[in-house]
Design a protein around this motif. Sequence first.
Motif, PDB file in Angstrom:
ATOM      1  N   HIS A   1       4.333   5.621  -5.409  1.00  0.00           N
ATOM      2  CA  HIS A   1       4.696   5.344  -6.806  1.00  0.00           C
ATOM      3  C   HIS A   1       6.075   4.709  -6.918  1.00  0.00           C
ATOM      4  O   HIS A   1       6.876   5.067  -7.797  1.00  0.00           O
ATOM      5  CB  HIS A   1       4.636   6.633  -7.644  1.00  0.00           C
ATOM      6  CG  HIS A   1       3.306   7.310  -7.594  1.00  0.00           C
ATOM      7  ND1 HIS A   1       2.178   6.797  -8.182  1.00  0.00           N
ATOM      8  CD2 HIS A   1       2.929   8.475  -6.981  1.00  0.00           C
ATOM      9  CE1 HIS A   1       1.160   7.614  -7.958  1.00  0.00           C
ATOM     10  NE2 HIS A   1       1.580   8.636  -7.217  1.00  0.00           N
TER      11      HIS A   1
ATOM     12  N   LYS B   1       0.349  -1.526 -10.561  1.00  0.00           N
ATOM     13  CA  LYS B   1      -0.405  -1.505  -9.312  1.00  0.00           C
ATOM     14  C   LYS B   1      -0.042  -2.725  -8.468  1.00  0.00           C
ATOM     15  O   LYS B   1       0.316  -3.785  -8.980  1.00  0.00           O
ATOM     16  CB  LYS B   1      -1.909  -1.485  -9.591  1.00  0.00           C
ATOM     17  CG  LYS B   1      -2.456  -2.726 -10.288  1.00  0.00           C
ATOM     18  CD  LYS B   1      -3.955  -2.571 -10.532  1.00  0.00           C
ATOM     19  CE  LYS B   1      -4.515  -3.850 -11.173  1.00  0.00           C
ATOM     20  NZ  LYS B   1      -5.982  -3.737 -11.433  1.00  0.00           N
TER      21      LYS B   1
ATOM     22  N   GLU C   1       2.758   1.701  -3.382  1.00  0.00           N
ATOM     23  CA  GLU C   1       1.887   2.178  -4.446  1.00  0.00           C
ATOM     24  C   GLU C   1       1.555   3.652  -4.265  1.00  0.00           C
ATOM     25  O   GLU C   1       1.515   4.421  -5.235  1.00  0.00           O
ATOM     26  CB  GLU C   1       0.597   1.351  -4.474  1.00  0.00           C
ATOM     27  CG  GLU C   1      -0.320   1.714  -5.640  1.00  0.00           C
ATOM     28  CD  GLU C   1      -1.521   0.793  -5.733  1.00  0.00           C
ATOM     29  OE1 GLU C   1      -1.391  -0.297  -6.307  1.00  0.00           O
ATOM     30  OE2 GLU C   1      -2.607   1.177  -5.224  1.00  0.00           O
ATOM     31  N   ALA C   2       1.314   4.051  -2.996  1.00  0.00           N
ATOM     32  CA  ALA C   2       1.008   5.457  -2.724  1.00  0.00           C
ATOM     33  C   ALA C   2       2.180   6.362  -3.087  1.00  0.00           C
ATOM     34  O   ALA C   2       1.979   7.499  -3.541  1.00  0.00           O
ATOM     35  CB  ALA C   2       0.644   5.634  -1.251  1.00  0.00           C
TER      36      ALA C   2
ATOM     37  N   ARG D   1       0.839  -1.209   0.000  1.00  0.00           N
ATOM     38  CA  ARG D   1       0.000   0.000   0.000  1.00  0.00           C
ATOM     39  C   ARG D   1       0.871   1.256   0.000  1.00  0.00           C
ATOM     40  O   ARG D   1       0.624   2.210  -0.750  1.00  0.00           O
ATOM     41  CB  ARG D   1      -0.914  -0.022   1.220  1.00  0.00           C
ATOM     42  CG  ARG D   1      -1.904   1.158   1.277  1.00  0.00           C
ATOM     43  CD  ARG D   1      -2.621   1.184   2.620  1.00  0.00           C
ATOM     44  NE  ARG D   1      -3.367  -0.039   2.867  1.00  0.00           N
ATOM     45  CZ  ARG D   1      -4.624  -0.222   2.482  1.00  0.00           C
ATOM     46  NH1 ARG D   1      -5.267   0.734   1.841  1.00  0.00           N
ATOM     47  NH2 ARG D   1      -5.236  -1.357   2.749  1.00  0.00           N
TER      48      ARG D   1
END
Length: 432
Positions: free
Chosen positions: A30, A35, A27-28, A24
């Motif tokens: 980048h 994804k 991904e936040a 998480r």
Amino acid sequence: MDNIAIEVKNVEKVYKLYDKPSDRLKEALHLGRGKRHTEHRALKGVDLTIRQGECVGIIGTNGSGKSTILKIITGVLSPTSGEVQVNGRISALLELGAGFNMEYNGIENIYLNGTMIGFSQKEIDQKLEEILAFADIGDYVYQPAKTYSSGMFVRLAFAVAINIDPEILIVDEALSVGDVFFQAKCYHKFEEFKEMGKTIVFVSHDLSSISKYCDRVVLLNQGVKLGEGAPKQMIDTYKQVLVGQYVPPESEGERLLEDETLREMAAKGVDGSKLKARGSAAAENPELLEYGSKKARITEYYISDEKGTETAAILKGSEFTIHMKVEMTEKINAPIFAFTIKNVRGTEITGTNTMFEKAFLESVEAGETKEITFTQEMNLQGGDYLLSLGVTGYEEDEFTVYHRLYDVLNVTVISDKDTVGFYDMNSRVTVK
């Protein structure tokens, strides 16, 4: 229209699921390509309109989206897409302990909950004694909420939810936690709310309560609204879903069958052939609901009175017999033959089967025919009832429906003495 209390338009809810918390974060920020989550669609384009004064039940299997749609209606969750409009002050009883501060005592939590709903301190002051009397948890109201049992939680939460005079009450399964006396008190409040013209949205696995209190029922499965309508109709459809034998109506098939699970259910569909009751005396339902794998088929059914005459009208207090003939198309290990009697709202009142009665525990071969009779005394109150029949069993410990006929016959009970409730206990009374 100005009499709409809740309107849900094409609501979708998508959750992002991560294998581990670090995914998480990556991904936040980048970090890396692509994804790191999978998507779970909890609701898939759900539409729902609830009018003021309605009591609407929402049913479905675990994971069908019932709690999610309630949280979206109450504002606890935001939809991924779609619109929700609520006209009126909502009071909600969602999962246990929702809206409680575990460090606060009961009194403090009453004011916290009341303030969150939109009441002033003065308004809560006026309702406090009424709330405490309804909750009836004694001196525990002065103790921190973290010391409460689940029963105390639901007592206090429901007391706040229902006594602060909301226009819309939303309840999610929480009543199943309280004891039988508290549940009776809560359902009495439901009756009062309905008489006052307030709106109730009610999620429960207790199908008898859904049938008794709800004007309309919505059936969800895998985030899809399968249908809405009269409680009896939706409960019967829900039972098909439970055993994996729901067949979507042709008019909705294209939309509903986009879901892989429903496509598998439809593949197990029945052949749609209708049966006929024996004789002309039976009040047969032309719209009966029929489904099953058809390894066994109910080919004949009727009711006879104590004289052996075929009839659909039975005198209260007399003996009557339910007859069914079943043909086996395949070998079955210990089939179970059953009947259920429901009232016109769909509440199951009584019934039994050969397993409960320890009457037949044998295997049957393909091509065999069995004639089953259930003989008993009619002690139901005068009125009209619906008879359902079924043949089920277990295959490798999995419950299997071979053939079910819902509401296949109307049974009329003729009575010159009706007591309270569904059936007569035939009391022997003395007065000295």
